[in-house]
Design a protein around this motif. Structure first.
Motif, PDB file in Angstrom:
ATOM      1  N   LYS A  60      -3.168   0.651  -9.965  1.00 11.73           N
ATOM      2  CA  LYS A  60      -3.490   1.903 -10.641  1.00 11.73           C
ATOM      3  C   LYS A  60      -2.314   2.404 -11.469  1.00 11.73           C
ATOM      4  O   LYS A  60      -2.480   3.207 -12.376  1.00 11.73           O
ATOM      5  N   ASP A  79      -3.448  -4.383  -4.930  1.00  7.26           N
ATOM      6  CA  ASP A  79      -3.925  -3.264  -4.137  1.00  7.26           C
ATOM      7  C   ASP A  79      -4.811  -2.438  -5.060  1.00  7.26           C
ATOM      8  O   ASP A  79      -4.354  -1.962  -6.096  1.00  7.26           O
ATOM      9  N   VAL A  81      -8.081   0.541  -5.735  1.00  9.81           N
ATOM     10  CA  VAL A  81      -8.622   1.790  -5.201  1.00  9.81           C
ATOM     11  C   VAL A  81     -10.022   2.104  -5.727  1.00  9.81           C
ATOM     12  O   VAL A  81     -10.519   3.212  -5.532  1.00  9.81           O
ATOM     13  N   ARG A 149      -5.896   3.073   7.635  1.00  7.02           N
ATOM     14  CA  ARG A 149      -4.770   3.795   7.045  1.00  7.02           C
ATOM     15  C   ARG A 149      -4.469   5.007   7.902  1.00  7.02           C
ATOM     16  O   ARG A 149      -5.327   5.866   8.111  1.00  7.02           O
ATOM     17  N   HIS A 199       0.802   4.738   3.623  1.00  6.76           N
ATOM     18  CA  HIS A 199       1.332   4.909   2.263  1.00  6.76           C
ATOM     19  C   HIS A 199       1.695   6.377   2.179  1.00  6.76           C
ATOM     20  O   HIS A 199       0.819   7.225   2.139  1.00  6.76           O
ATOM     21  N   GLY A 201       3.560   8.248   0.019  1.00 10.53           N
ATOM     22  CA  GLY A 201       3.777   9.033  -1.191  1.00 10.53           C
ATOM     23  C   GLY A 201       4.299   8.155  -2.309  1.00 10.53           C
ATOM     24  O   GLY A 201       4.290   6.937  -2.197  1.00 10.53           O
ATOM     25  N   SER A 202       4.723   8.802  -3.380  1.00  9.65           N
ATOM     26  CA  SER A 202       5.174   8.063  -4.550  1.00  9.65           C
ATOM     27  C   SER A 202       6.484   8.642  -5.064  1.00  9.65           C
ATOM     28  O   SER A 202       6.825   9.788  -4.760  1.00  9.65           O
ATOM     29  N   GLN A 203       7.208   7.837  -5.860  1.00 12.43           N
ATOM     30  CA  GLN A 203       8.509   8.252  -6.407  1.00 12.43           C
ATOM     31  C   GLN A 203       9.442   8.701  -5.274  1.00 12.43           C
ATOM     32  O   GLN A 203      10.097   9.741  -5.344  1.00 12.43           O
ATOM     33  N   GLY A 238       3.263   1.594  -0.705  1.00 13.90           N
ATOM     34  CA  GLY A 238       4.177   1.532  -1.858  1.00 13.90           C
ATOM     35  C   GLY A 238       5.011   2.785  -1.899  1.00 13.90           C
ATOM     36  O   GLY A 238       5.399   3.307  -0.856  1.00 13.90           O
ATOM     37  N   GLY A 239       5.290   3.271  -3.104  1.00 10.09           N
ATOM     38  CA  GLY A 239       5.954   4.565  -3.225  1.00 10.09           C
ATOM     39  C   GLY A 239       7.399   4.530  -3.657  1.00 10.09           C
ATOM     40  O   GLY A 239       7.996   5.588  -3.858  1.00 10.09           O
ATOM     41  N   GLU A 273       2.992  -2.584  -1.172  1.00  5.27           N
ATOM     42  CA  GLU A 273       2.088  -2.244  -2.287  1.00  5.27           C
ATOM     43  C   GLU A 273       2.821  -1.472  -3.377  1.00  5.27           C
ATOM     44  O   GLU A 273       2.461  -0.331  -3.671  1.00  5.27           O
ATOM     45  N   PRO A 274       3.828  -2.062  -3.992  1.00  3.73           N
ATOM     46  CA  PRO A 274       4.528  -1.308  -5.038  1.00  3.73           C
ATOM     47  C   PRO A 274       3.684  -1.191  -6.304  1.00  3.73           C
ATOM     48  O   PRO A 274       2.979  -2.127  -6.687  1.00  3.73           O
ATOM     49  N   GLY A 275       3.750  -0.026  -6.916  1.00  4.64           N
ATOM     50  CA  GLY A 275       3.103   0.171  -8.208  1.00  4.64           C
ATOM     51  C   GLY A 275       4.168   0.549  -9.225  1.00  4.64           C
ATOM     52  O   GLY A 275       4.684  -0.270  -9.976  1.00  4.64           O
ATOM     53  N   TYR A 373       1.650   4.938 -14.567  1.00  9.57           N
ATOM     54  CA  TYR A 373       0.860   6.170 -14.630  1.00  9.57           C
ATOM     55  C   TYR A 373       0.927   6.794 -16.030  1.00  9.57           C
ATOM     56  O   TYR A 373       0.967   8.011 -16.186  1.00  9.57           O
TER      57      TYR A 373
HETATM   58  C1  LIG Z   1      -0.841   4.621  -5.447  1.00 10.80           C
HETATM   59  C2  LIG Z   1      -0.750   3.759  -4.251  1.00 10.80           C
HETATM   60  C3  LIG Z   1       0.280   2.820  -4.131  1.00 10.80           C
HETATM   61  C4  LIG Z   1       1.373   2.670  -5.153  1.00 10.80           C
HETATM   62  O1  LIG Z   1       2.230   3.764  -5.214  1.00 10.80           O
HETATM   63  P1  LIG Z   1       3.557   3.675  -6.118  1.00 10.80           P
HETATM   64  O2  LIG Z   1       4.228   4.953  -5.877  1.00 10.80           O
HETATM   65  O3  LIG Z   1       3.122   3.489  -7.519  1.00 10.80           O
HETATM   66  O4  LIG Z   1       4.330   2.504  -5.604  1.00 10.80           O
HETATM   67  C5  LIG Z   1       0.290   2.003  -3.025  1.00 10.80           C
HETATM   68  N1  LIG Z   1      -0.665   2.108  -2.061  1.00 10.80           N
HETATM   69  C6  LIG Z   1      -1.664   3.005  -2.137  1.00 10.80           C
HETATM   70  C7  LIG Z   1      -2.684   3.068  -1.064  1.00 10.80           C
HETATM   71  C8  LIG Z   1      -1.739   3.859  -3.226  1.00 10.80           C
HETATM   72  O5  LIG Z   1      -2.723   4.761  -3.287  1.00 10.80           O
END
Ligand SMILES: *Cc1c(COP(=O)(O)O)cnc(C)c1O
Length: 420
Positions: A60, A79, A81, A149, A199, A201-203, A238-239, A273-275, A373
Motif C-alpha cells: 500500500k 503484504d 490489505v 493480528r 503491526h 504503527g508507521s514511521q 512493518g513501520g 512487512e516493510p512498506g 504513501y
Molecule cells: C501499512 C502496513 C504495513 C507497512 O507499514 P510501513 O510503515 O509502511 O512499513 C505493514 N503491515 C500492515 C498490516 C500494514 O497495515
C-alpha cells in the motif's frame, strides 16, 4: 550513492536530469530510483541472513506494478490489505504462496477470492472475521493458514494517525483477549491458526516500542503453546521510519539484532512487512511553479503539484524537503515561503513557512522522500488527472504509469438517459 542529487547544477534521478523528465513527461510526476529500491530491499535481505525469516513488501506504500515486480524478482512476498492489492501483486508476478492478507475489514467476497487464490496466510483481526473466514474456507473445501493480528497495546511514539498498536486503535485483537480468540479459532475446522501477527504503527524511529511489543508477543506465544496451539510463525509487521527532516531512522541491522535477541529461541519463522522503508526515499514528486504571490506575511509559491497528488503534508502534518531542480548558485538570500497547490482548500500545501531560495514561474521543484504513501494516496479532486509515475534505471527511464487523460477521467462518469 544518493540517487537524487545535483550533478552539474541540476537535480538528477540517478543519471537522468529531472528537467528532462519534466520536459518529456510533463509535471507533476512521481520519479522513482530503481537503484534505491533495490538497495533498500537488499538491506533487509542482508539483515535477515541466517535467520528463519522472510520479507513481505507492504504494497500500500507504493503499489505500482513495476515497483512490486522489482521487489518480487528479488524474492519479496507481498503484504496486501484488499482484493485490489491481491490482484496487483499477482499481476506483478508475486506468487500467491508469498502473499499475506492483512486488514481490519475484509469483506466475505474478498476472503473468498483470497481463499480461492491460495494465499500464504491470512491475518485475522476479529472474532467475527474468524467465523466468516472459516465459513468461506469450508464452502471452498479448503483449510486456511491464519495468524491473528494482536494489538499489544504499546505506544509507537509516532503521529496519531499512523499509530496502530494502542488499545484505543481499531486494529487487531486486544492482547488480553487473544488466548480466547485462539481457543475459538481452534474449534473452527477450516482454519489452521499457525501464527501471531502485530503491526504497531508507521514511521517509527525508536527501538523500544518494538522491543516491548515483541516481548509481549513472545509471552503470548508461550501462553498459546501451553494451551495446545502449534504456533510457529511470528509476523512482526512493518513501520520502520525514514528520514524526512532530521529523524534518525533505525538501522535495519540494529533492528534485526534486537529482534534476534528477543526471539532467538522462540522457534518461530519470522516475517517482516516493510512498506515506507523500502520505497519512501526512493521517490520524488516533481512540480512546476505556476505563479509566485509575494504576500505581507510570506511568499506563496503556487506549483502544479497539489494535495490530491501528495496528501501527506496536510493529512499527517508531514515535512518533506523541497528543493529547486536547478541548484541555487552562490549565497542567495532565502525567503519565507509557502509552497502550495492550486486546489481550493487552505489545507492544500506541500510546505509552510519554509526558507527557500527565490523561485519564479516555470521553475521546477523537487519534493523529496515522496516514494511512500504518495502516488497510492492520490485522488482526482478538483478533476485533476492522476499524475504519471516514472522509473529511472541509470541513464534510462520508463513511464510506469502514464498520466491519466481527460478522456479517461471524464469518461468514467455515466449520465442517466432519464436525467432531462
Ligand atoms: C501499512 C502496513 C504495513 C507497512 O507499514 P510501513 O510503515 O509502511 O512499513 C505493514 N503491515 C500492515 C498490516 C500494514 O497495515
Amino acid at each position: 550513492m544518493e540517487p537524487f542529487a545535483y550533478r552539474g547544477g541540476e537535480m538528477h534521478a540517478e543519471s537522468v536530469p529531472l528537467s528532462r523528465i519534466a520536459r518529456e513527461v510533463g509535471t507533476p510526476a512521481y520519479v522513482y530510483s530503481l537503484a534505491r529500491l533495490r538497495e533498500n530491499y537488499r538491506a533487509f535481505v542482508d539483515a535477515i541472513d541466517g535467520m528463519d525469516a522472510e520479507v513481505h513488501y507492504a504494497m500500500k506504500a507504493n503499489s505500482n506494478q513495476a515497483v512490486i515486480r522489482a521487489f518480487g524478482v528479488m524474492g519479496a512476498g507481498a503484504d496486501i490489505v484488499s482484493e485490489g492489492e491481491m490482484r496487483r501483486a499477482l499481476a506483478a508476478g508475486v506468487p500467491a504462496s508469498r502473499i499475506v492478507f492483512s486488514g481490519v475489514g475484509k469483506k466475505p467476497s474478498e476472503l473468498r477470492v483470497a481463499v480461492e487464490a491460495g494465499l500464504q496466510q491470512i491475518n485475522v483481526e476479529s472474532r467475527a472475521e474468524l467465523d466468516m473466514l472459516d465459513a468461506v474456507a469450508r464452502a471452498a473445501g479448503k483449510v486456511v493458514d491464519i495468524a491473528i493480528r494482536v494489538n499489544p497495546d504499546v505506544d509507537a511514539g509516532t503521529h496519531a494517525k499512523i499509530t496502530t498498536g494502542r488499545k484505543e486503535n481499531k486494529f487487531g485483537i486486544d492482547i488480553d483477549l487473544a488466548p480466547e480468540a485462539y481457543a475459538h479459532a481452534a474449534t473452527l475446522p477450516n482454519l489452521r491458526p499457525i501464527g501471531v501477527a502485530m503491526h504497531i504503527g508507521s514511521q517509527i524511529v525508536n527501538l523500544e516500542p518494538y522491543r516491548q511489543a515483541i516481548r509481549r508477543m513472545r509471552e503470548l506465544v508461550g501462553t498459546l503453546r501451553a494451551a495446545g496451539h502449534a504456533i510457529d510463525r511470528f509476523d512482526v509487521g512493518g513501520g520502520l521510519g525514514i528520514s524526512y527532516r532530521d529523524e534518525v531512522p533505525l538501522p535495519i541491522a540494529g533492528f534485526m539484532a534486537m529482534v534476534r535477541e528477543e526471539t532467538g529461541n522462540l522457534g518461530c519463522r519470522l516475517s517482516f512487512e516493510p512498506g515506507r522503508r523500502l520505497v519512501g526515499d526512493a521517490g520524488v514528486l516533481i512540480g512546476e511553479v505556476v505563479v509566485v504571490k509575494p504576500g505581507v506575511a510570506r511568499t506563496f509559491v503556487v506549483v502544479d503539484a497539489a494535495m490530491n497528488d501528495l496528501i501527506r503534508p496536510t493529512l499527517y502534518e508531514a515535512w518533506h524537503d523541497i528543493l529547486p531542480a536547478r541548484e541555487p548558485v552562490g549565497n542567495v538570500a532565502k525567503i519565507v515561503t509557502d509552497i502550495v497547490g492550486p486546489i481550493c482548500e487552505s489545507g492544500d500545501f506541500l510546505a509552510q513557512k519554509r526558507d527557500m531560495p527565490p523561485l519564479a514561474a516555470g521553475d521546477l521543484v523537487v519534493v523529496k522522500s515522496a516514494g511512500a504513501y504518495g502516488a497510492t494516496m492520490a485522488s482526482t479532486y478538483n478533476t485533476r488527472p492522476l499524475v504519471p509515475e516514472v522509473l529511472v534505471d541509470g541513464d534510462r527511464y520508463a513511464v510506469v504509469r502514464p498520466r491519466q487523460t481527460y478522456d479517461e477521467l471524464l469518461g468514467a462518469d455515466r449520465v442517466p438517459a432519464w436525467l432531462e
